[in-house]
Design a protein around this motif. Structure first.
Motif, PDB file in Angstrom:
ATOM      1  N   GLU A 193     -21.318   9.540  -0.038  1.00 36.23           N
ATOM      2  CA  GLU A 193     -20.566  10.495  -0.862  1.00 36.23           C
ATOM      3  C   GLU A 193     -20.420  11.795  -0.080  1.00 36.23           C
ATOM      4  O   GLU A 193     -20.977  12.827  -0.436  1.00 36.23           O
ATOM      5  N   THR A 194     -19.672  11.725   1.000  1.00 34.80           N
ATOM      6  CA  THR A 194     -19.479  12.878   1.865  1.00 34.80           C
ATOM      7  C   THR A 194     -18.232  13.650   1.433  1.00 34.80           C
ATOM      8  O   THR A 194     -17.173  13.053   1.252  1.00 34.80           O
ATOM      9  N   PRO A 195     -18.339  14.967   1.246  1.00 30.25           N
ATOM     10  CA  PRO A 195     -17.159  15.751   0.853  1.00 30.25           C
ATOM     11  C   PRO A 195     -16.040  15.611   1.880  1.00 30.25           C
ATOM     12  O   PRO A 195     -16.291  15.588   3.087  1.00 30.25           O
ATOM     13  N   HIS A 196     -14.815  15.490   1.385  1.00 27.95           N
ATOM     14  CA  HIS A 196     -13.675  15.406   2.286  1.00 27.95           C
ATOM     15  C   HIS A 196     -12.534  16.248   1.736  1.00 27.95           C
ATOM     16  O   HIS A 196     -12.628  16.810   0.649  1.00 27.95           O
ATOM     17  N   SER A 197     -11.460  16.348   2.509  1.00 29.11           N
ATOM     18  CA  SER A 197     -10.353  17.232   2.139  1.00 29.11           C
ATOM     19  C   SER A 197      -9.711  16.791   0.836  1.00 29.11           C
ATOM     20  O   SER A 197      -9.577  15.602   0.559  1.00 29.11           O
ATOM     21  N   CYS A 198      -9.295  17.764   0.043  1.00 34.59           N
ATOM     22  CA  CYS A 198      -8.688  17.508  -1.263  1.00 34.59           C
ATOM     23  C   CYS A 198      -7.189  17.754  -1.175  1.00 34.59           C
ATOM     24  O   CYS A 198      -6.743  18.805  -0.699  1.00 34.59           O
ATOM     25  N   GLY A 199      -6.405  16.806  -1.645  1.00 40.15           N
ATOM     26  CA  GLY A 199      -4.959  16.943  -1.606  1.00 40.15           C
ATOM     27  C   GLY A 199      -4.407  17.864  -2.665  1.00 40.15           C
ATOM     28  O   GLY A 199      -3.218  18.168  -2.663  1.00 40.15           O
ATOM     29  N   TYR A 200      -5.249  18.315  -3.583  1.00 38.56           N
ATOM     30  CA  TYR A 200      -4.785  19.141  -4.702  1.00 38.56           C
ATOM     31  C   TYR A 200      -5.057  20.629  -4.471  1.00 38.56           C
ATOM     32  O   TYR A 200      -4.149  21.446  -4.553  1.00 38.56           O
ATOM     33  N   CYS A 201      -6.314  20.974  -4.157  1.00 39.04           N
ATOM     34  CA  CYS A 201      -6.636  22.397  -3.946  1.00 39.04           C
ATOM     35  C   CYS A 201      -6.684  22.749  -2.464  1.00 39.04           C
ATOM     36  O   CYS A 201      -6.871  23.920  -2.114  1.00 39.04           O
ATOM     37  N   LYS A 202      -6.543  21.735  -1.591  1.00 36.11           N
ATOM     38  CA  LYS A 202      -6.553  21.917  -0.140  1.00 36.11           C
ATOM     39  C   LYS A 202      -7.919  22.340   0.391  1.00 36.11           C
ATOM     40  O   LYS A 202      -8.036  22.752   1.547  1.00 36.11           O
ATOM     41  N   GLY A 203      -8.951  22.212  -0.447  1.00 36.69           N
ATOM     42  CA  GLY A 203     -10.299  22.529   0.000  1.00 36.69           C
ATOM     43  C   GLY A 203     -10.972  21.312   0.612  1.00 36.69           C
ATOM     44  O   GLY A 203     -10.345  20.304   0.912  1.00 36.69           O
ATOM     45  N   GLU A 204     -12.299  21.405   0.767  1.00 39.39           N
ATOM     46  CA  GLU A 204     -13.068  20.326   1.384  1.00 39.39           C
ATOM     47  C   GLU A 204     -14.131  19.794   0.434  1.00 39.39           C
ATOM     48  O   GLU A 204     -15.155  19.281   0.866  1.00 39.39           O
ATOM     49  N   GLY A 205     -13.881  19.899  -0.866  1.00 41.65           N
ATOM     50  CA  GLY A 205     -14.906  19.526  -1.833  1.00 41.65           C
ATOM     51  C   GLY A 205     -14.606  18.282  -2.651  1.00 41.65           C
ATOM     52  O   GLY A 205     -15.187  18.079  -3.720  1.00 41.65           O
ATOM     53  N   SER A 206     -13.712  17.414  -2.155  1.00 43.06           N
ATOM     54  CA  SER A 206     -13.390  16.201  -2.901  1.00 43.06           C
ATOM     55  C   SER A 206     -14.491  15.171  -2.726  1.00 43.06           C
ATOM     56  O   SER A 206     -14.865  14.833  -1.594  1.00 43.06           O
ATOM     57  N   LEU A 207     -15.018  14.678  -3.839  1.00 45.65           N
ATOM     58  CA  LEU A 207     -16.119  13.719  -3.804  1.00 45.65           C
ATOM     59  C   LEU A 207     -15.765  12.477  -4.615  1.00 45.65           C
ATOM     60  O   LEU A 207     -15.248  12.576  -5.731  1.00 45.65           O
ATOM     61  N   SER A 208     -16.057  11.322  -4.053  1.00 49.95           N
ATOM     62  CA  SER A 208     -15.833  10.062  -4.767  1.00 49.95           C
ATOM     63  C   SER A 208     -16.686   8.980  -4.134  1.00 49.95           C
ATOM     64  O   SER A 208     -17.211   9.146  -3.019  1.00 49.95           O
ATOM     65  N   LYS A 209     -16.848   7.905  -4.860  1.00 54.56           N
ATOM     66  CA  LYS A 209     -17.481   6.705  -4.318  1.00 54.56           C
ATOM     67  C   LYS A 209     -16.462   5.585  -4.384  1.00 54.56           C
ATOM     68  O   LYS A 209     -15.554   5.592  -5.219  1.00 54.56           O
ATOM     69  N   GLY A 210     -16.617   4.610  -3.488  1.00 53.28           N
ATOM     70  CA  GLY A 210     -15.619   3.556  -3.466  1.00 53.28           C
ATOM     71  C   GLY A 210     -16.134   2.244  -2.929  1.00 53.28           C
ATOM     72  O   GLY A 210     -17.277   2.127  -2.487  1.00 53.28           O
ATOM     73  N   MET A 211     -15.267   1.249  -2.978  1.00 56.33           N
ATOM     74  CA  MET A 211     -15.606  -0.074  -2.469  1.00 56.33           C
ATOM     75  C   MET A 211     -14.359  -0.742  -1.931  1.00 56.33           C
ATOM     76  O   MET A 211     -13.243  -0.499  -2.410  1.00 56.33           O
ATOM     77  N   TRP A 212     -14.562  -1.571  -0.930  1.00 60.47           N
ATOM     78  CA  TRP A 212     -13.486  -2.356  -0.367  1.00 60.47           C
ATOM     79  C   TRP A 212     -13.435  -3.661  -1.138  1.00 60.47           C
ATOM     80  O   TRP A 212     -14.398  -4.418  -1.170  1.00 60.47           O
ATOM     81  N   ALA A 213     -12.304  -3.919  -1.788  1.00 59.48           N
ATOM     82  CA  ALA A 213     -12.168  -5.123  -2.597  1.00 59.48           C
ATOM     83  C   ALA A 213     -11.509  -6.217  -1.757  1.00 59.48           C
ATOM     84  O   ALA A 213     -10.323  -6.140  -1.441  1.00 59.48           O
ATOM     85  N   HIS A 214     -12.286  -7.206  -1.373  1.00 59.94           N
ATOM     86  CA  HIS A 214     -11.750  -8.335  -0.619  1.00 59.94           C
ATOM     87  C   HIS A 214     -10.850  -9.171  -1.531  1.00 59.94           C
ATOM     88  O   HIS A 214      -9.762  -9.578  -1.137  1.00 59.94           O
ATOM     89  N   PHE A 215     -11.337  -9.430  -2.741  1.00 60.24           N
ATOM     90  CA  PHE A 215     -10.594 -10.146  -3.771  1.00 60.24           C
ATOM     91  C   PHE A 215     -11.001  -9.551  -5.114  1.00 60.24           C
ATOM     92  O   PHE A 215     -12.159  -9.186  -5.307  1.00 60.24           O
TER      93      PHE A 215
END
Length: 472
Positions: A14-36
């Motif tokens: 859960e590493t902060p990355h750039s946000c497309g909305y406020c242009k800051g660096e505080g976007s946080l999310s968790k995710g998964m690669w869905a094979h199927f």
């Protein structure tokens, strides 16, 4: 409904990355690669605040992220178009009828002063196009960044894993033959009824291209399946529209919108096609591209998921030469209409970001609801807005017990893909896992909760053993 297997690789980082909305660096999310992934599982994930882009499925960390993103949906059966939405539908109709940009600029659809209305329509068009374009780009930009590191997985490894699953018979092709008449391309007159009932503006005869009309408009719904002959037939033309859109509207460089990016972002899907046996028309569910054709030429493409309860909008791109038609709004109206044709109750519009003013337009499709990030109950947006005016993050709940998430996962129902086979949970197996796998599973259980019971999560114990031996 017999559910196909859902196989995922979860990323606990859960590493902060750039946000497309406020242009800051505080976007946080968790995710998964869905094979199927089955359409039923993805529907359940949507109703828990998840969203996909390509094969990457992610969920914002609502309490921490800089711009909380609330899942928003519109009740398609009760949809009531606004004056602006009616005006857009009539604008398209008049363009088809009269055949010129000039002929639609001085329309007075509401019976108001022509000059004032033209100015208002021009501003509406600017706002609609701007928000539609920026939203599409920004929702995808975060995911493209994540896609580059794909949870540390290499493409070759992913291919090997998926081929192994196929050989072991875990995957069954639920697609019908491409010669099935249900997969035949359909024009708007065959597939969609008139918009007369919901907008009083557009008549189905437009799609017939009668002598009284200067242009002919058609809709074509095809599977977003790169092996499908129809998809292959129209791929290059559709891609050229995407490339023109990205470079003209979002100022992308040519190498930022190449075919590989397009395929990965908007053509690849983990969803397995299934027929909805509960629907009277045996609706085919999965990922689709809806082409909007003007005189046989693609001018816009809506990327859609058709799911058990909804039509979910993934992305929209269009030919900038037709921006004057407010295609963002027009295609949303058409997608709402598609819900009714397919018997889907809701139209999911992605995320609503109240802290970003240009993203508030999604709340203008009435009646809309926002998803509580804790109780996962749906709330009318008009009741949520006063809370969001005061706080970026809110649960929309008054009951204290609903303001925190309740865990309902039964870990004994979880399944793993380990050492080349699907294995059920057992205390002994869980205890034997490496510290890295245990930490990953703890985060997986926390974020996915009950949905983890319906998925198979990949464990990479064999790789960790190799890494340990290399270290020695």
């Amino acid at each position: 409904m017999n559910e196909p297997i859902t196989l995922v690789s979860f990323f606990p980082e859960e590493t902060p990355h750039s946000c497309g909305y406020c242009k800051g660096e505080g976007s946080l999310s968790k995710g998964m690669w869905a094979h199927f992934m089955s359409v039923g599982v993805y529907q359940n994930l949507l109703d828990k605040g998840w969203r996909r882009s390509g094969r990457y499925v992610y969920k914002p960390t609502m309490e921490k992220t800089c711009c909380p993103q609330y899942t928003i949906r519109c009740e398609a059966e009760k949809y009531k178009p606004s004056k602006t939405q009616k005006r857009v539908a009539k604008k398209v109709r008049n363009f088809l009828l009269r055949g010129s940009k000039k002929s639609i600029q001085n329309e007075d659809p509401e019976g108001k002063n022509p000059t004032e209305n033209a100015a208002a329509a021009k501003e509406d068009s600017k706002a609609e196009n701007k928000t539609d374009k920026e939203e599409s780009k920004e929702e995808g930009s975060d995911v493209v960044d994540m896609d580059k590191k794909i949870l540390g997985l290499k493409k070759a490894k992913i291919r090997r894993l998926e081929k192994r699953m196929e050989k072991k018979g875990y995957l069954k092709d639920t697609n019908k033959s491409v010669s099935d008449p249900k997969n035949k391309e359909k024009s708007i007159s065959e597939y969609l009824p008139s918009l007369q009932n919901c907008t009083d503006s557009l008549n189905s005869s437009v799609s017939q291209g009668g002598e009284e009309f200067k242009h002919k408009l058609e809709l074509r719904l095809i599977r977003a399946d790169q092996k499908d002959p129809q998809f292959q037939q129209h791929f290059q033309e559709s891609y050229e529209v995407y490339k023109k859109y990205q470079m003209s509207i979002h100022k992308d460089k040519e190498d930022e919108c190449d075919q590989n990016t397009y395929r990965r972002f908007l053509c690849a899907s983990p969803l397995k096609y299934q027929h909805d046996a509960s629907s009277k028309d045996d609706v085919l569910m999965g990922a689709f591209h809806q082409h909007y054709l003007l005189d046989g030429k693609i001018i816009a493409v809506g990327v859609l998921d058709i799911l058990p309860d909804c039509v979910s909008s993934v992305y929209l791109y269009y030919d900038p030469d037709y921006s004057h038609l407010s295609l963002g709004t027009y295609t949303a109206i058409r997608e709402l209409q598609l819900c009714g044709v397919l018997g889907r109750k809701h139209y999911y519009m992605g995320f609503y970001i109240h802290s970003c003013h240009k993203m508030r337009y999604k709340g203008k499709y009435y009646p809309s609801e926002l998803l509580s990030p804790t109780s996962f109950n749906w709330h009318p947006i008009e009741k949520c807005l006063p809370f969001l005016d005061q706080h970026k993050f809110h649960t929309f709940e008054k009951d204290a017990e609903l303001m925190t998430r309740k865990k309902t996962l039964d870990v004994t129902e979880v399944k793993f893909f380990l050492f080349g086979a699907i294995r059920p949970y057992s205390p002994g197996l869980a205890e034997s896992l490496s510290r890295k796998s245990k930490a990953m599973l703890a985060a997986y259980y926390e974020v996915c909760d009950k949905n983890a019971e319906n998925m198979v999560v990949v464990l990479n114990e064999d790789e960790e053993e190799e890494e340990s031996s290399d270290d020695e």
